[in-house]
Each structure stands twice: as structure tokens, then as C-alpha cells.
Write a protein that holds these residues in place. Structure first.
Motif, PDB file in Angstrom:
ATOM      1  N   VAL A  12       0.870  -1.171   0.000  1.00 16.87           N
ATOM      2  CA  VAL A  12       0.000   0.000   0.000  1.00 16.87           C
ATOM      3  C   VAL A  12       0.905   1.218   0.000  1.00 16.87           C
ATOM      4  O   VAL A  12       1.708   1.401   0.919  1.00 16.87           O
ATOM      5  N   PRO A  14       1.319   5.484  -0.581  1.00 10.88           N
ATOM      6  CA  PRO A  14       0.618   6.762  -0.713  1.00 10.88           C
ATOM      7  C   PRO A  14       0.595   7.169  -2.179  1.00 10.88           C
ATOM      8  O   PRO A  14       1.554   6.904  -2.902  1.00 10.88           O
ATOM      9  N   SER A  67      -4.960  11.550   2.793  1.00  9.73           N
ATOM     10  CA  SER A  67      -4.680  10.327   3.557  1.00  9.73           C
ATOM     11  C   SER A  67      -5.370   9.106   2.951  1.00  9.73           C
ATOM     12  O   SER A  67      -5.027   7.972   3.269  1.00  9.73           O
ATOM     13  N   GLU A  68      -6.357   9.338   2.053  1.00 12.77           N
ATOM     14  CA  GLU A  68      -7.050   8.194   1.442  1.00 12.77           C
ATOM     15  C   GLU A  68      -6.608   7.947  -0.003  1.00 12.77           C
ATOM     16  O   GLU A  68      -7.189   7.129  -0.701  1.00 12.77           O
ATOM     17  N   ARG A  70      -4.455   6.232  -2.076  1.00 14.11           N
ATOM     18  CA  ARG A  70      -3.541   5.099  -1.969  1.00 14.11           C
ATOM     19  C   ARG A  70      -3.416   4.345  -3.286  1.00 14.11           C
ATOM     20  O   ARG A  70      -4.353   4.271  -4.065  1.00 14.11           O
ATOM     21  N   ASP A  88      -6.721   1.265  -7.408  1.00 15.54           N
ATOM     22  CA  ASP A  88      -7.014   2.450  -6.606  1.00 15.54           C
ATOM     23  C   ASP A  88      -8.498   2.505  -6.314  1.00 15.54           C
ATOM     24  O   ASP A  88      -9.292   1.834  -6.960  1.00 15.54           O
TER      25      ASP A  88
ATOM     26  N   SER C   2      -4.337  -0.121   6.534  1.00 12.28           N
ATOM     27  CA  SER C   2      -4.433   1.232   5.966  1.00 12.28           C
ATOM     28  C   SER C   2      -3.361   2.117   6.571  1.00 12.28           C
ATOM     29  O   SER C   2      -3.235   2.219   7.778  1.00 12.28           O
ATOM     30  N   PRO C   3      -2.540   2.704   5.708  1.00 14.60           N
ATOM     31  CA  PRO C   3      -1.406   3.480   6.210  1.00 14.60           C
ATOM     32  C   PRO C   3      -1.881   4.577   7.149  1.00 14.60           C
ATOM     33  O   PRO C   3      -2.910   5.193   6.932  1.00 14.60           O
ATOM     34  N   ALA C   6       0.149   9.829   5.045  1.00 16.82           N
ATOM     35  CA  ALA C   6       0.514   9.860   3.636  1.00 16.82           C
ATOM     36  C   ALA C   6       2.007   9.675   3.408  1.00 16.82           C
ATOM     37  O   ALA C   6       2.508   9.894   2.319  1.00 16.82           O
TER      38      ALA C   6
END
Ligand SMILES: Nc1ncnc2c1ncn2[C@@H]1O[C@H](COP(=O)(O)OP(=O)(O)O)[C@@H](O)[C@H]1O
Ligand SMILES: Nc1ncnc2c1ncn2[C@@H]1O[C@H](COP(=O)(O)OP(=O)(O)O)[C@@H](O)[C@H]1O
Lengths: 144, 128, 144, 128
Positions: A12, A14, A67-68, A70, A88, C2-3, C6
């Protein structure tokens, strides 16, 4: 995220250009273990980076917080081949519109990314629809 | 990625680019090439003989710069001898429009020849 | 998975020695972006590999099927430092018993792995208990 | 990782090791070193001058092999000149017991000296 089998690596990342290097290095590492040649790996690194760059450039609109954003990258060792999935949860698009945009070529606004992915791998599949994210599946066979 | 600029004459310059050119490092190359154009240098050599990685983002910048060079009366040539990068130029169909040759020397010759052609044509037009 | 933010890359690797290379390459890639020097990265690669090798050698007993033998690797870019977490859902152990085993050193049956991790990073924390998996958290500061 | 064996004389051999030595590749090195011992070669040089990666798994094999060499009347020496690997020998405290020196030549000299010492001592014992 749970690997389908004992020969899949999942990442995963960023959705930022900064991490394209990590995607390429992971591809190299799995590619070596999959028995790909150095040339195969050079090609696959570009194909993977093209798919990831598309996520960064096209998948996210302003409604998706940083932050989402990914990139899900899955690297699987098969029998004399390696399968890569780039996924994605972004805006998605209509893959059927691709063919049109391909005609613009480099001169227009795009279409080169998928062209390179197709040329540099042995199989390319694009699963996407507006509103539902995108998954690109590529297979690279080991030449030798 | 590392970039070093070299001015060959008043209108011709080289950007020596080493390392990896992707969407992360591309802005640096765009700025470096743009700087040549800003300074009135429209004949540009992109020396990629020490570049190890290239994809469509880098190609896009090279093609865009080549256009601007031509609009400014010059042109762009690429020096590249790595197999994996040459494959990218070939399959993207950019090998010709980017004047891809193997060495900086050959790139310079290519641009000098184009410049001579261009000047001949201009002379011809002027005297006709 | 989930990271957290970021600037974190997460990997799920099969718990097999074959994939140690991928763990090291991913560490290099994130390390470069975190501003670590080449020497810092060389050190951190060994520390990460030691933690992953421990998962492979010690975390799994026969009750855990191969498909569930995973290494979770998290690589985070911080301010002038990089944090690595190596996690498994294996048998766990009592970290307090470590000090004893350290005394054996190379001559005995082990203890060298954690010794290297401690020497090669700026901070090492081990969270484990019999029956509840293990998490190793290491921080490497950028020298320069 | 790649390994090439070289026999220096009846009792001394070199394993030239290139690439990365980790838990994945370690079994190959163990087999290569074991093969020397099986053939009665108890003086072994591990040439790690082309090795780029080493961790505790590799150290374990080198230390284990050194012991076996000594039990068989020989010894092991390591040739290594890379900073990152030397750091691993240093902080693991294996630098001395593995006779780590910079070149294969120096490793050979070290083993020849140890062999001479060993023979002297044996002679001394025999004549005393
Ligand atoms: N992950 C994605 N999410 C949304 N749209 C995408 C994605 N990948 C590709 N696309 C769409 O497909 C088009 C063609 O992509 P590509 O061939 O890589 O060329 P380019 O990226 O240069 O436009 C893009 O312009 C974009 O509209
Ligand atoms: N992920 C893990 N799961 C279970 N036990 C572990 C794990 N990591 C380390 N251990 C325990 O800690 C001990 C010390 O580890 P280490 O210092 O790396 O030396 P070694 O691996 O050579 O034994 C191991 O022998 C093992 O008992």
C-alpha cells in the motif's frame, strides 16, 4: 489486505510521485525471484510505474483527502511469469473511451501510458468504471 | 536524478541528466530545460547517457520541450545509448521527433546540421 | 491494512526467505525518500532483514498454514528519520528472556539478530508475548 | 549470489562469493564451504570482496565453518573490504575469530602463517 497465496507481495503506497521509486524497487525484487531477466524487469518497471502514475494523476479528485489517496500494488510470482495488479479506490473511468484517446497519441493530452503498458507486458487488462475505482492487471512472462 | 547544464555556444546548450527520470523527478528536468529556453537558447541537447530510468512522464517533457525549441527557431536532440531507454523511445514512436542518437557528439552534429539547413532555407527565402 | 498517514508504505510479504530481498529493496526506496544516507540505508537494510528473518525462523509453528505465514512491514518517513515496523501474527515470545539469550552471543544458539538491530538503528522496541505475535519497531535517524 | 571455488593447494581453497548473502542464499554458501571440508580441505578463504550484503545468517555460517575448519586442523579467513560489511563483522564481534582481512592475498598469508605456527607447534611437541 491479505495475499492470495504464499507467492504474492502486496504494497500500500501513498498516491504520491515520491513513492514510484518504491513501486519499481519492489517490482525488481519480486521480478528477480520470479525468474525474469534484467530486460524483462526493466520493461515491467516502466509498465508498473505507468499504472501508478495514472493513479497519482487521474484517480483522485478534490473530494478524496490526501490520507485516502492510496495505490494498492500486488506482485505475484507465477510459473515462468509474474502478475502485477495496480488498484485504486479513486474516481474511475470508462476503459472503452481509451481507444479514442489513444489516437491522440503523444501529441494530444495522453494515451501513451496504456500504450507503453501494452507494449511492455504480455497481457494487460483494465477494470474500471466512473465512480468505482480502477484495477490494472498485467502479466509479464520470463523470456529465456 | 542529477542535472548539470553546459552552454556550448550562444544558442546551444546541454542538460546532462543522471539517475532516474519519473513523475517525481520530472519537474526538475522541466525547469532545467525551461531555463535554457528562457536564456534564449533554443538548440538543446538532453544528454541521457547516464540516465537509468525513463517513462512517459519524461517523454512528455522531452516532446514538449522539443516543440518549444522549434517554435523558438531551434530544436532538441537526445543522446542515449542504453538499451532499455532506447526501447521506450522506439515503442512510443518518439525516436525520430526527439532526434535520438547515441552520443552527445552525435547530438551536437545533428543539431548543427539542422541549424545549417535552417539558415540555408532562411537565406534562400531572403534572396528569392 | 491502511497506512497511518501519507508518508507510510505498508507491505505484506510471505514469510519466506525468498522475499527478504523485497523487504530490503523497499527499505532502500523509502530510506532514500526519507533523506537517509547510503550508509544509513545499508545499516537499516540489515536491521530490517534481521527482524524479518526472525519472523521466518521463529514466528510460525506447524499449526499455522503456509498461506497465513506473513510478514507485515511498515516503512514511515518522519522528520529526518525513518520508522520501520516488522510485525507477525505468529507464536510470540517473552522479550524479557532476550537478555539471557544475548549472553550466549554467536557461540550459543542466537541473540545476534537483536544485537545487530540495536547497534544498527537509533531506537529498538520489541512488543511480544507468547501466543500473541510480535512487533519490532525501529527508528533510524538521518546522519548528515 | 554466485559462488566460484578455487583450490590453492592440497589443503587450501577459496570460495569466491558475489552478490547478496542472506537467509535465502545462505544454504548455497553452506554447501560450498561444506564441499571443501568434505574434500579434506580444512584451510578455507571466504572471498567476500564482491559481496554486497551480509547479515547474521551469513555470519552464522562463517562462524560455524571456522569451527569445523579448526576441528579438522585448519582455519578460515575472510577477505572483505566493503565498509558496510566490515561494520557487521565489527559490531558482531566476529572480526577476530573469522580472521577478517582486506584481500584474498592477505587472507592466504594469514592462513599460511597459522599453518606454519601449527606445524611448528606440532613439531615441537613431537621432538620434546
Ligand atoms: N487510475 C485511473 N483513474 C482514473 N482515470 C484513469 C486512470 N488511469 C487512466 N485513466 C484515464 O485513462 C486515460 C489514458 O491514460 P494513459 O494512457 O496512461 O495516458 P495519460 O495518463 O497520459 O492521459 C487518462 O487520461 C485518464 O483519463
Ligand atoms: N518474530 C518472532 N517470533 C517468535 N520469536 C522470536 C521472534 N523474533 C525473535 N524471537 C525469539 O528471540 C530470540 C532471539 O532472536 P535473535 O536475537 O534474532 O537471535 P536468533 O534469531 O539467532 O535466535 C529467538 O531465538 C527467538 O526465540
Amino acid at each position: 489486505m491479505s495475499p492470495k497465496d504464499a507467492s504474492t507481495v502486496e504494497l500500500v503506497l501513498p498516491g504520491k510521485a515520491e513513492f514510484l521509486l518504491v513501486a519499481r524497487l519492489a517490482t525488481s525484487g519480486v521480478g528477480l525471484r520470479a525468474g525474469l531477466t534484467v530486460d524483462d524487469i526493466d520493461d515491467l518497471k516502466v509498465a508498473v510505474a505507468e499504472a501508478c502514475t495514472n493513479v497519482i494523476n487521474h484517480a483522485f479528485d478534490d473530494s478524496i483527502p490526501e490520507s485516502e489517496r492510496r495505490i494498492l500494488l500486488s506482485l505475484s510470482i507465477g510459473k515462468n511469469e509474474m502478475t502485477v495488479e495496480v488498484e485504486d479506490e479513486g474516481v474511475g473511468f470508462d476503459p472503452n473511451a481509451l481507444e479514442r484517446s489513444q489516437r491522440d497519441g503523444l501529441d494530444g493530452q495522453g494515451g501513451l501510458g496504456f500504450g507503453l503498458m501494452r507494449e511492455l507486458t504480455d497481457s494487460l487488462r483494465v477494470e474500471s468504471a466512473p465512480g468505482s475505482g480502477t484495477r490494472v492487471i498485467m502479466v509479464k512472462r520470463a523470456t529465456r | 536524478m542529477k542535472i548539470r547544464a553546459e552552454q556550448l555556444d550562444e544558442r546551444m546548450a546541454v542538460s546532462h541528466v543522471a539517475g532516474e527520470l519519473d513523475a517525481y523527478t520530472a519537474p526538475d528536468l522541466r525547469d532545467a530545460l525551461e531555463a535554457h529556453l528562457q536564456q534564449g537558447t533554443a538548440w538543446i541537447i538532453a544528454d541521457l547517457t547516464s540516465l537509468t530510468y525513463l517513462d512517459s512522464t519524461g517523454l512528455g517533457i522531452l516532446v514538449g520541450t522539443a516543440k518549444k525549441c522549434r517554435q523558438a527557431g531551434g530544436d532538441l536532440a537526445v543522446a542515449c545509448n542504453r538499451k532499455n531507454l532506447l526501447r521506450i523511445f522506439q515503442i512510443s514512436g518518439t525516436h525520430e521527433i526527439l532526434n535520438v542518437v547515441e552520443t552527445v557528439e552525435a547530438a551536437r552534429e545533428r543539431l548543427e546540421a539542422l541549424r545549417a539547413q535552417r539558415e540555408e532555407r532562411t537565406d534562400g527565402e531572403a534572396t528569392s
